[in-house]
Design an enzyme around this catalytic site. Sequence first.
Site, short mmCIF file in Angstrom:
data_model
loop_
_atom_site.label_atom_id
_atom_site.label_comp_id
_atom_site.label_asym_id
_atom_site.label_seq_id
_atom_site.Cartn_x
_atom_site.Cartn_y
_atom_site.Cartn_z
N LYS A 179 0.84 -1.18 0.00
CA LYS A 179 0.00 0.00 0.00
C LYS A 179 0.89 1.24 0.00
CE LYS A 179 -1.70 2.85 2.63
NZ LYS A 179 -1.54 4.13 1.86
N CYS A 288 13.97 11.30 5.19
CA CYS A 288 14.11 11.01 6.63
C CYS A 288 15.53 11.24 7.10
CB CYS A 288 13.69 9.58 6.89
SG CYS A 288 14.58 8.42 5.85
N GLU A 392 10.47 16.71 14.11
CA GLU A 392 10.79 16.51 12.71
C GLU A 392 9.92 17.46 11.88
OE1 GLU A 392 9.39 12.96 10.61
OE2 GLU A 392 11.40 12.74 9.80
P1 NAD Z 1 2.78 8.55 7.36
O1 NAD Z 1 3.14 7.79 8.58
O2 NAD Z 1 1.72 9.56 7.43
O3 NAD Z 1 2.34 7.54 6.21
C1 NAD Z 1 3.14 6.49 5.76
C2 NAD Z 1 2.27 5.41 5.16
O4 NAD Z 1 1.46 4.86 6.19
C3 NAD Z 1 1.30 5.90 4.09
O5 NAD Z 1 1.17 4.92 3.09
C4 NAD Z 1 0.01 6.05 4.86
O6 NAD Z 1 -1.13 5.97 4.06
C5 NAD Z 1 0.10 4.88 5.81
N1 NAD Z 1 -0.71 5.00 7.02
C6 NAD Z 1 -1.12 6.12 7.67
N2 NAD Z 1 -1.87 5.80 8.74
C7 NAD Z 1 -1.94 4.46 8.79
C8 NAD Z 1 -2.57 3.53 9.68
N3 NAD Z 1 -3.29 3.94 10.71
N4 NAD Z 1 -2.41 2.22 9.43
C9 NAD Z 1 -1.68 1.78 8.39
N5 NAD Z 1 -1.07 2.61 7.52
C10 NAD Z 1 -1.20 3.93 7.71
O7 NAD Z 1 4.14 9.15 6.82
P2 NAD Z 1 4.33 10.12 5.56
O8 NAD Z 1 3.87 11.47 5.95
O9 NAD Z 1 3.79 9.47 4.34
O10 NAD Z 1 5.93 10.11 5.41
C11 NAD Z 1 6.76 10.95 6.09
C12 NAD Z 1 7.37 10.27 7.28
O11 NAD Z 1 8.07 9.10 6.89
C13 NAD Z 1 8.41 11.11 7.99
O12 NAD Z 1 8.24 11.00 9.37
C14 NAD Z 1 9.72 10.49 7.55
O13 NAD Z 1 10.80 10.71 8.41
C15 NAD Z 1 9.36 9.07 7.48
N6 NAD Z 1 10.32 8.34 6.64
C16 NAD Z 1 11.19 7.45 7.23
C17 NAD Z 1 12.13 6.77 6.46
C18 NAD Z 1 13.09 5.79 7.06
O14 NAD Z 1 13.64 4.97 6.32
N7 NAD Z 1 13.36 5.81 8.34
C19 NAD Z 1 12.16 6.99 5.08
C20 NAD Z 1 11.27 7.91 4.53
C21 NAD Z 1 10.35 8.56 5.32
#
Ligand code: NAD
Length: 488
Positions: A179, A288, A392
């Site tokens: 997803k 990130c 962040e």
């Molecule tokens: P997010 O947590 O809002 O969403 C990530 C994914 O999770 C999306 O596909 C979203 O639809 C899904 N999601 C949201 N709520 C959910 C739930 N309740 N159950 C299951 N899935 C759910 O994050 P974002 O805003 O898309 O991305 C940015 C974040 O990702 C930042 O915090 C960034 O640091 C982090 N990030 C981390 C890495 C790493 O490797 N550590 C890499 C890239 C991004």
Amino acid sequence: TMAYSKAVLVLENFIGGKFVPCSSYIDSYNPSTGDVYCRVPDSGKEEVEAAVKAAKDAFPIWSSKSPLERSQILNKLADLIEHDLEVFAQAESKDQGKTITFARTVDIPRAVYNFRFFASSILHHTTECTEMATMGCVHYTSRAPVGVAGLISPWNLPLYLLTWKIAPAIACGNTVVAKPSEMTSVTAWMMCKLLEKAGVPHGVVNVVFGTGAKAGEALVCHPDVPLISFTGSTLTAQRITEKSAPHCKRLSLELGGKNPAIIFDDADLTQCIPTTLRSSFANQGEICLCTSRIFVQRGIYSEFLKRFVAEVKKWKVGNPSDPTVDMGALISKEHLEKVRSYVKKAQAEGARVLCGEGVDSLALPTGNQKGYFMLPTVIAEVKDESCCMQEEIFGPVTCVVAFDTEEEVIERANSVKYGLAATVWSSSVGRVHRVAQRLQSGLVWTNCWLVRDLNLPFGGMKASGIGREGAKDSYEFFTEVKTITIKH
Ligand code: NAD
């Protein structure tokens, strides 16, 4: 309801090797124009159920293929994506707001490499064996794929991060339901069109599009999905942990960061400044691993600031499809407002904004006036306790502060809840070793940034995550191990 022109792209879920329409859709925006240009399925329980079933049905055949057979298929898929690299790069840039240059040189090449890398690494694993001569026993470990893997990815590096999960999962013999983020679904959908040609059997890779709350949560709660690999925010990871707890699922969580760069007075500034510029603002600061706290030793603080800000001011913000542009648009209007609000808070607290948001003006091309752009912003004289130094921001905002001693800077660098990546700049070998050892950070780069060997573990400590990904780490995550004892 809104009327959609024919030009609007309509995505479909990919389940059991077929594209299937959905009963409702979500609008997806082009961040550089603010226009709705795509409709993404708003999948829920029903769609996830169908995808999990398809993945379950495909598991016996896929898991019984030899690593070599799977490896050849992954390589073929890599070739097909690479063949269409330019089309994928254009799509990623349009969907995400990132520059075409970044998509061409980082996102899509890395997606291709993810498949090639795991196609190769899957051929080289060995398991453990020990002997107990006095008992007449040998023990050995055996590894097998787990089953249906649930893969959930964010919007910042869409295809790059999704394939970083799909490739090891299927290389190990699992089948998957993925997803992607509802904000950046296009390249995942494009990849689905290549699966059959690559020889990926139907049902091995299924993609359901939709929101986290509906589609994501249905996947996390599904009893037949024993493992979830998630990359995204810490808040969402907490929710996923809670929701999956009743099923005791195996979780890999790659989360946020508040990454420090520590610059000692013996640093080579001619390398440090351009790299810190990239580490702060590459991909609009939406990585990130981006630097957002720059600690500079007192003796070179003013020189660093002067030279750094001069370089930041040269960065060109504008139409992402212009190859001369350094920074594109942020992902959404809401995210842009959130990032801007941090700059306002810093100002209210008495910090000094040296360039960017609220200080310099941003001239945009006519077609991009409604896009979600902001200038790269540098904040100084900000307190360590300030939200800009603790939370962040995930945008083009970086804070610069002075420090005096090694001991002091280690403590200050560690005084956040996150622990993903750190950068240390110094020409003293002893110092970089000492500091790297004491930083609470899953990755430490010294005198460089974002140089990755996929063989080695990637991941964060503290609120930045649980688990690691990499050649061996992903193999261990995506397989179940068994210890077998043979007595003669
Ligand atoms: P997010 O947590 O809002 O969403 C990530 C994914 O999770 C999306 O596909 C979203 O639809 C899904 N999601 C949201 N709520 C959910 C739930 N309740 N159950 C299951 N899935 C759910 O994050 P974002 O805003 O898309 O991305 C940015 C974040 O990702 C930042 O915090 C960034 O640091 C982090 N990030 C981390 C890495 C790493 O490797 N550590 C890499 C890239 C991004």
